[in-house]
Design a protein around this motif. Structure first.
Motif, mmCIF file in Angstrom:
data_model
loop_
_atom_site.group_PDB
_atom_site.id
_atom_site.type_symbol
_atom_site.label_atom_id
_atom_site.label_comp_id
_atom_site.label_asym_id
_atom_site.label_seq_id
_atom_site.Cartn_x
_atom_site.Cartn_y
_atom_site.Cartn_z
ATOM 1 N N GLY A 123 0.772 -1.197 0.093
ATOM 2 C CA GLY A 123 -0.229 -0.028 -0.253
ATOM 3 C C GLY A 123 0.788 1.231 -0.188
ATOM 4 N N SER A 124 1.922 1.304 0.731
ATOM 5 C CA SER A 124 2.873 2.372 0.883
ATOM 6 C C SER A 124 3.566 2.675 -0.593
ATOM 7 C CB SER A 124 4.159 2.032 1.803
ATOM 8 O OG SER A 124 3.511 2.115 3.042
ATOM 9 N N ILE A 125 4.014 1.648 -1.123
ATOM 10 C CA ILE A 125 4.475 1.876 -2.640
ATOM 11 C C ILE A 125 3.403 2.472 -3.631
ATOM 12 C CG2 ILE A 125 5.669 1.007 -4.397
ATOM 13 C CD1 ILE A 125 7.637 1.309 -2.177
ATOM 14 N N ILE A 126 2.287 1.891 -3.428
ATOM 15 C CA ILE A 126 1.236 2.173 -4.648
ATOM 16 C C ILE A 126 0.735 3.650 -4.421
ATOM 17 C CG2 ILE A 126 -0.988 1.879 -5.049
ATOM 18 C CD1 ILE A 126 -0.724 -1.211 -4.657
ATOM 19 N N CYS A 127 0.699 4.141 -2.988
ATOM 20 C CA CYS A 127 0.345 5.379 -2.507
ATOM 21 C C CYS A 127 1.287 6.455 -2.942
ATOM 22 C CB CYS A 127 0.160 5.305 -0.960
ATOM 23 S SG CYS A 127 -1.380 4.536 -0.565
ATOM 24 N N GLY A 128 2.621 5.827 -2.886
ATOM 25 C CA GLY A 128 3.681 6.925 -3.138
ATOM 26 C C GLY A 128 3.809 7.082 -4.613
ATOM 27 N N LEU A 129 3.673 6.118 -5.571
ATOM 28 C CA LEU A 129 3.687 6.078 -6.892
ATOM 29 C C LEU A 129 2.361 7.135 -7.290
ATOM 30 C CD1 LEU A 129 4.538 2.327 -7.880
ATOM 31 C CD2 LEU A 129 5.912 4.490 -8.058
ATOM 32 N N TRP A 130 1.031 6.683 -6.819
ATOM 33 C CA TRP A 130 -0.060 7.440 -7.053
ATOM 34 C C TRP A 130 0.294 9.157 -6.931
ATOM 35 C CZ3 TRP A 130 -4.173 7.101 -9.869
ATOM 36 C CH2 TRP A 130 -5.323 8.004 -9.557
ATOM 37 N N LEU A 131 0.849 9.363 -5.655
ATOM 38 C CA LEU A 131 1.189 10.709 -5.490
ATOM 39 C C LEU A 131 1.937 11.469 -6.130
ATOM 40 C CD1 LEU A 131 1.492 10.832 -1.324
ATOM 41 C CD2 LEU A 131 -0.582 11.495 -2.929
ATOM 42 N N ASP A 132 3.043 10.847 -6.628
ATOM 43 C CA ASP A 132 3.995 11.137 -7.820
ATOM 44 C C ASP A 132 3.255 11.538 -9.014
ATOM 45 O OD1 ASP A 132 6.333 11.439 -6.023
ATOM 46 O OD2 ASP A 132 6.938 9.524 -6.470
ATOM 47 N N TYR A 133 2.543 10.856 -9.209
ATOM 48 C CA TYR A 133 1.679 11.022 -10.572
ATOM 49 C C TYR A 133 0.676 12.071 -10.355
ATOM 50 C CZ TYR A 133 -0.840 9.610 -14.716
ATOM 51 O OH TYR A 133 -1.618 9.656 -15.907
ATOM 52 N N THR A 134 -0.136 11.925 -9.483
ATOM 53 C CA THR A 134 -1.457 12.865 -9.477
ATOM 54 C C THR A 134 -1.265 14.170 -8.417
ATOM 55 O OG1 THR A 134 -2.396 11.647 -7.491
ATOM 56 C CG2 THR A 134 -2.495 10.642 -9.833
ATOM 57 N N LYS A 135 -0.535 14.003 -7.426
ATOM 58 C CA LYS A 135 -0.281 15.212 -6.626
ATOM 59 C C LYS A 135 -1.465 15.309 -5.743
ATOM 60 C CE LYS A 135 4.056 15.720 -7.682
ATOM 61 N NZ LYS A 135 5.082 15.321 -7.010
ATOM 62 N N THR A 136 -2.484 14.293 -5.613
ATOM 63 C CA THR A 136 -3.722 14.312 -4.821
ATOM 64 C C THR A 136 -3.652 13.916 -3.462
ATOM 65 O OG1 THR A 136 -4.315 12.245 -5.714
ATOM 66 C CG2 THR A 136 -5.257 14.104 -7.103
ATOM 67 N N TYR A 137 -2.944 14.682 -2.484
ATOM 68 C CA TYR A 137 -2.455 14.591 -1.176
ATOM 69 C C TYR A 137 -3.579 14.338 -0.431
ATOM 70 C CZ TYR A 137 2.212 15.373 -2.774
ATOM 71 O OH TYR A 137 3.462 15.338 -3.440
ATOM 72 N N LYS A 138 -4.740 15.386 -0.365
ATOM 73 C CA LYS A 138 -5.689 15.263 0.622
ATOM 74 C C LYS A 138 -6.834 14.028 0.208
ATOM 75 C CE LYS A 138 -9.701 17.571 2.298
ATOM 76 N NZ LYS A 138 -10.350 19.107 2.487
ATOM 77 N N GLN A 139 -6.971 14.107 -1.118
ATOM 78 C CA GLN A 139 -8.191 13.089 -1.502
ATOM 79 C C GLN A 139 -7.617 11.831 -1.213
ATOM 80 O OE1 GLN A 139 -6.837 15.601 -3.311
ATOM 81 N NE2 GLN A 139 -8.274 16.322 -5.018
ATOM 82 N N THR A 140 -6.205 11.474 -1.643
ATOM 83 C CA THR A 140 -5.687 10.025 -1.353
ATOM 84 C C THR A 140 -5.671 9.794 0.155
ATOM 85 O OG1 THR A 140 -4.452 10.437 -3.213
ATOM 86 C CG2 THR A 140 -3.759 8.696 -1.719
ATOM 87 N N THR A 141 -5.127 10.830 1.065
ATOM 88 C CA THR A 141 -5.136 10.652 2.436
ATOM 89 C C THR A 141 -6.540 10.316 2.960
ATOM 90 O OG1 THR A 141 -3.127 12.250 2.509
ATOM 91 C CG2 THR A 141 -4.334 11.600 4.588
ATOM 92 N N LEU A 142 -7.622 10.876 2.569
ATOM 93 C CA LEU A 142 -8.896 10.969 3.231
ATOM 94 C C LEU A 142 -9.467 9.494 2.700
ATOM 95 C CD1 LEU A 142 -11.152 12.096 4.590
ATOM 96 C CD2 LEU A 142 -11.953 13.039 2.478
ATOM 97 N N ILE A 143 -9.294 9.163 1.448
ATOM 98 C CA ILE A 143 -9.848 7.810 1.065
ATOM 99 C C ILE A 143 -9.066 6.562 1.862
ATOM 100 C CG2 ILE A 143 -9.733 6.068 -0.935
ATOM 101 C CD1 ILE A 143 -10.357 8.727 -2.532
ATOM 102 N N VAL A 144 -7.798 6.618 2.058
ATOM 103 C CA VAL A 144 -7.036 5.602 2.891
ATOM 104 C C VAL A 144 -7.508 5.582 4.155
ATOM 105 C CG1 VAL A 144 -4.731 4.799 3.411
ATOM 106 C CG2 VAL A 144 -5.042 5.356 1.286
ATOM 107 N N TYR A 145 -7.694 6.919 4.743
ATOM 108 C CA TYR A 145 -8.379 6.927 6.215
ATOM 109 C C TYR A 145 -9.545 6.294 6.229
ATOM 110 C CZ TYR A 145 -7.115 9.201 10.677
ATOM 111 O OH TYR A 145 -6.714 9.528 11.702
ATOM 112 N N ILE A 146 -10.516 6.531 5.393
ATOM 113 C CA ILE A 146 -11.806 5.831 5.409
ATOM 114 C C ILE A 146 -11.911 4.334 5.135
ATOM 115 C CG2 ILE A 146 -13.911 5.738 4.235
ATOM 116 C CD1 ILE A 146 -13.627 8.896 3.698
#
Length: 503
Positions: free
Chosen positions: A351-374
């Motif tokens: 999950g960490s690697i996927i999230c890191g790659l996703w952030l580098d690609y999209t820069k959607t920090y808040k949206q990704t953080t909130l979805i993972v939290y839920i």
């Protein structure tokens, strides 16, 4: 790899080494340990990040555009850090996953064994401010050496604690490892920012955090295999424990020497425009105290500070008490308890690697953080209500789902904090996040442990669920302002416009 290429001559320069001074094209630029000095903004809040135009002016003021490159040494720095962070995390969890065995060996209560894990959290809180001050004023290399050195010292002290009457010594040794952790947990975002380019910084941070997670995973898996439960033969138990302790000490010592060889303060050239901007500021203007004040005046960061503490503290609590939760419903399954912990953490590493790659690609920090939290909240609920069904395979699956999101969240918080607090020090923001996590971890472990003992694992897990729901609300309230990303992308846009104008 070169971000702003300059021909064959530049490629030959890059191969000469990674240390050294800034190029002569920018003589006025000064080293500032990878951060912009903290000054109070006129509006009383945290100081705003420079705009792209202001950043361009800073670079121009240094005597010309500063060249940016990616150093090949960055991969070695990341690898060595990840390895000794791994060993530190292994030493954190090696007692808890064998809580019943160590309780019998040392003749102490399960609560005293829990303190061998909680000492990591207790030591972190008072020491984090001195540790981040040291990182900001003395730099990355010294901090890394302290972390690796104390890690090895604590491991060797454990080798001297191999006796049923030596619980105080093993607690002292674990306390030394806990101090080492203070100089480790705040480094991932600093290493990523100082050594890696803007398109790989989130992935690098995730990999750095990954080392710590892998250590926890190995700490779940290996100790139950090395130290089987032999309550009728304490000498054999001591022999098995010695294998684990001496092996850890030897590896820790080797990694300390590798840290001294590999680590440098920073690469020869800055890896990104945002780092180039930070290095234009004179070091004498930096105020560590003002940087702390700026961070606490930054409302989005304060919200993230609390929500990160809740999620990570819940992870610490679940990890510490996992053995007790499993053996409550599945007697004699210490080895499978370790395997479930391994599944939880390995899924989180993915999950960490996927999230890191996703952030580098999209820069959607808040949206990704909130979805993972839920999804972490949902995962803990499912884990809680399936734990006592009597099927270990179900616990493996639900534990893996929980780990994928809960452990995968850890690097997200670091990178989100750096984005919304730039240009403040990455080490300071990371240190405060970790301090919050330790405080929540201590409280959650004590309360969940008591609830688990008195009412069963379900009551303890529901307690955590309630707090994670609060974290979801706080995360939703965070206003996302991607300051570092805006500087990098803004200057690159200015470059494009300049090229277009010349042509």
């Amino acid at each position: 790899m070169v971000e702003d290429g300059g021909g064959e001559e530049e490629e030959e320069e890059a191969a000469e080494g990674e240390s050294g001074e800034m190029p002569a094209a920018a003589p006025a630029l000064q080293r500032c340990n990878g951060f912009l000095p903290g000054k109070e903004a006129e509006d009383g809040g945290g100081r705003a990040a420079p705009t792209a135009a202001e950043a361009e002016a800073m670079l121009a003021g240094g005597g010309g555009r500063l060249e940016t490159r990616l150093s090949r040494r960055r991969l070695a720095v990341l690898a060595v850090f990840s390895c000794y962070s791994l060993v530190n995390a292994f030493q954190w969890i090696q007692y808890s996953i064998l809580s019943n065995i160590f309780s019998a060996f040392y003749g102490v209560s399960s609560t005293q064994i829990d303190w061998l894990s909680m000492v990591y959290m207790v030591a972190y809180v008072p020491l984090i401010l001195p540790a981040t001050w040291l990182l900001d004023t003395r730099g990355l290399r010294l901090t890394a050496l302290l972390g690796a050195g104390l890690n090895g010292l604590g491991a060797w002290l454990k080798c001297a604690s191999l006796g049923p009457d030596r619980y105080p010594l093993t607690l002292a040794a674990q306390a030394v490892c806990a101090v080492a952790q203070v100089f480790i947990l705040g480094l991932p975002s600093r290493i990523a920012s100082v050594w890696f380019g803007p398109t790989e910084v989130s992935t690098a941070c995730a990999v750095a955090v990954l080392g710590n997670q892998l250590g926890t995973a190995i700490g779940f898996l290996l100790p139950p295999v090395l130290v089987p439960n032999t309550p009728d033969d304490l000498n054999f138990m001591a022999h098995n424990i010695s294998i684990m302790f001496y092996g850890t000490a030897i590896v820790s010592t080797l990694l300390f020497f590798l840290t001294g060889v590999v680590f440098e303060e920073k690469p020869k050239y800055p890896p990104s425009h945002s780092q180039a901007v930070l290095q234009t500021m004179p070091p004498e203007d930096y105020s560590y105290k003002q940087s702390i004040i700026n961070l606490f005046k930054n409302i989005p960061f304060v919200l993230l500070l609390i929500s990160y503490g809740i999620m990570t503290g819940a992870f610490y609590s679940v990890s510490t008490l996992l053995n007790q939760m499993i053996v409550t419903h599945y007697k004699g399954e210490e080895v499978n308890a370790g395997r479930i912990g391994l599944t939880l953490v390995v899924a989180g590493m993915v999950g960490s690697i996927i999230c890191g790659l996703w952030l580098d690609y999209t820069k959607t920090y808040k949206q990704t953080t909130l979805i993972v939290y839920i999804l972490s909240f949902i995962g803990l609920l499912v884990f809680t209500f399936t734990l006592d069904l009597g099927y270990l395979i179900v616990v493996f699956v639900t534990g893996g789902v929980l780990g994928f999101f809960m452990t995968g969240y850890l690097p997200l918080g670091f990178e989100f904090a750096v984005e919304i607090t730039y240009p403040e020090s990455e080490g300071t923001s990371s240190g405060l996040l970790n301090a919050s996590a330790q405080i929540f971890g201590i409280v959650f472990t004590l309360v969940q442990g008591r609830l688990t003992t008195d009412y069963g694992p379900r009551a303890g897990n529901l307690f955590l669920c309630a707090w994670i729901f609060v974290g979801i609300i706080l995360t939703a309230l965070i206003k996302s302002d991607l300051r570092r990303h805006n500087v990098n992308s803004g200057i690159m846009n200015l470059d494009v416009k300049a090229v277009s104008g010349d042509s």
